[in-house]
Write an enzyme that holds these catalytic residues in place. Structure first.
Site: not given
Ligand code: CO
Length: 234
Positions: A194-195, A151-152, A51, A198, A149
């Site tokens: 994943h990073e 998560g973040c 968000g 971002h 699986p």
């Molecule tokens: Co993350």
């Protein structure tokens, strides 16, 4: 309506103060983080949450002249502090409110004791000492995909299965500003992918298997009759 406009303009302000337009000098941008009227300013000591516009922007390269600056080393220091405070395995600068291309990863040996042996093996987890990359680039070295699986910390309280490539190579600058390369496979390659996402404003929820998306405390919600809270502070 007025309130809505006010809120929107504040959001806009916030976008401006946490992104680095090409024309703006790094120092001016950095100083403005400290001179606005906001009381809590980045680099934060918490994880920004989905968000927050800072998580959706394209992070800027750290200008070459500033790679070894005090400001950048303070950002890296804060990232490592937050990474370890929340006991997680990876962090990108936008997650502490800084829209710059910096990531830090660390997979501690001690995690092995916290997981069933079969899980640790299936996910091909291995120790990764603290690794910092400034202005990193990622290339895939093994296109085999694995689904596990994930998560973040910026989507706190949820998880889902995500496909990631088996092996990648990271290149960029290390914490000392020296060119460096690193080959990663298995879970550590997943952390890197994943990073890196971002830094381009992408979150795992953008390419997860939506049918596997879960609230990680859904069982506790039942056993505690709904009296459960997702913590954003540690
Ligand atoms: Co993350």
């Amino acid at each position: 309506m007025l309130l809505k406009i006010h809120i929107l303009s504040r959001v806009h302000e916030r976008c401006l103060s946490t992104s680095l337009p090409a024309a703006q000098s790094f120092r001016k941008w950095y100083q403005q983080l400290w001179t606005t009227e906001r009381t809590n300013l980045p680099p934060y000591d918490h994880f920004t949450q989905v968000g927050d516009p800072v998580l959706r922007g394209h992070a800027a390269d750290v200008p070459t002249d500033y790679v070894k600056s005090k400001e950048v080393s303070e950002i890296v220091e804060q990232m490592v502090k937050v990474l370890r405070k929340y006991n997680c395995v990876g962090i990108a600068a936008p997650q502490i409110g800084i829209s710059l291309r910096i990531i830090a990863m660390e997979f501690k040996q001690s995690i092995q004791k916290e997981l069933p042996e079969a899980t640790y093996k299936a996910r091909r987890m291995t120790e990764l000492p603290l690794t910092v990359f400034i202005n990193p680039q990622l290339s895939v070295t093994n296109y085999t995909k694995h689904k596990h699986p994930e998560g973040c910390m910026s989507v706190r309280g949820y998880s889902a299965e995500v496909e990631r490539y088996e092996a990648v190579k990271l290149s960029g600058l290390n914490q000392e500003g020296l060119p460096t390369e690193l080959e990663l496979s298995g879970w550590n390659a997943r952390i890197a992918q994943h990073e890196m996402d971002h830094l381009d404003g992408k979150l795992y929820i953008d390419h997860m298997d939506t049918s596997t998306f879960i609230c990680t405390c859904w069982e506790t919600v039942n056993t505690k009759s709904g009296r459960v809270e997702i913590p954003f502070y540690k």
